[in-house]
Design a protein around this motif. Sequence first.
Motif, short mmCIF file in Angstrom:
data_model
loop_
_atom_site.label_atom_id
_atom_site.label_comp_id
_atom_site.label_asym_id
_atom_site.label_seq_id
_atom_site.Cartn_x
_atom_site.Cartn_y
_atom_site.Cartn_z
N PRO A 63 0.83 -1.38 -0.05
CA PRO A 63 0.09 -0.05 0.10
C PRO A 63 0.99 1.30 0.02
O PRO A 63 0.32 2.24 -0.55
N SER A 64 2.12 1.27 0.60
CA SER A 64 2.91 2.28 0.51
C SER A 64 3.19 3.00 -0.94
O SER A 64 3.33 4.18 -1.18
N GLY A 66 0.99 3.65 -3.14
CA GLY A 66 -0.22 4.56 -3.36
C GLY A 66 0.03 5.97 -3.13
O GLY A 66 0.85 6.33 -2.47
N ILE A 67 -0.74 6.74 -3.65
CA ILE A 67 -0.71 8.29 -3.68
C ILE A 67 -1.96 8.71 -3.10
O ILE A 67 -3.00 8.45 -3.58
N PRO A 68 -1.96 9.69 -1.93
CA PRO A 68 -3.12 9.97 -1.60
C PRO A 68 -4.06 11.02 -2.35
O PRO A 68 -3.68 11.53 -3.42
N ALA A 69 -5.28 10.60 -2.39
CA ALA A 69 -6.03 11.34 -3.35
C ALA A 69 -5.83 12.69 -3.46
O ALA A 69 -5.91 13.47 -4.37
N GLU A 70 -5.85 13.31 -2.13
CA GLU A 70 -5.53 14.99 -2.11
C GLU A 70 -4.27 15.27 -2.96
O GLU A 70 -4.22 16.19 -3.49
N THR A 71 -3.19 14.65 -2.91
CA THR A 71 -2.09 14.70 -3.60
C THR A 71 -2.25 14.85 -4.93
O THR A 71 -1.88 15.79 -5.69
N ARG A 73 -5.21 15.36 -6.26
CA ARG A 73 -6.17 16.39 -6.92
C ARG A 73 -5.24 17.81 -6.82
O ARG A 73 -5.36 18.62 -7.59
N SER A 74 -4.17 17.82 -5.82
CA SER A 74 -3.37 18.94 -5.85
C SER A 74 -2.51 19.27 -6.97
O SER A 74 -2.23 20.27 -7.92
#
Length: 88
Positions: A63-64, A66-71, A73-74
């Motif tokens: 899982p590491s 992965g890229i957070p959705a907020e990142t 979007r930014s």
Amino acid sequence: MPNVALGSHYEEFVRKQLESGRYNNASEVIRAGLRLLEDHEAARERWLNEEIPARYDELMNKPSLGIPAETVRSRFETKRRNDAAKAK
């Protein structure tokens, strides 16, 4: 096999291809285009059926990666702003 109406845009494109001397007739131009479409569709199917499941499995196992959705979007928002600024 049914007749196909290309419309003026593609009729002009076929005409230009024939004028270039690369093709001997309209059928050759159409077959070349269909070969490209066939290759594109095969690549799309490989992506959907092989690459995406493999990446999903990889992400589930680590899982590491992965890229957070907020990142994400930014990054998209930054790119959108930069593209808009360049267009001015």
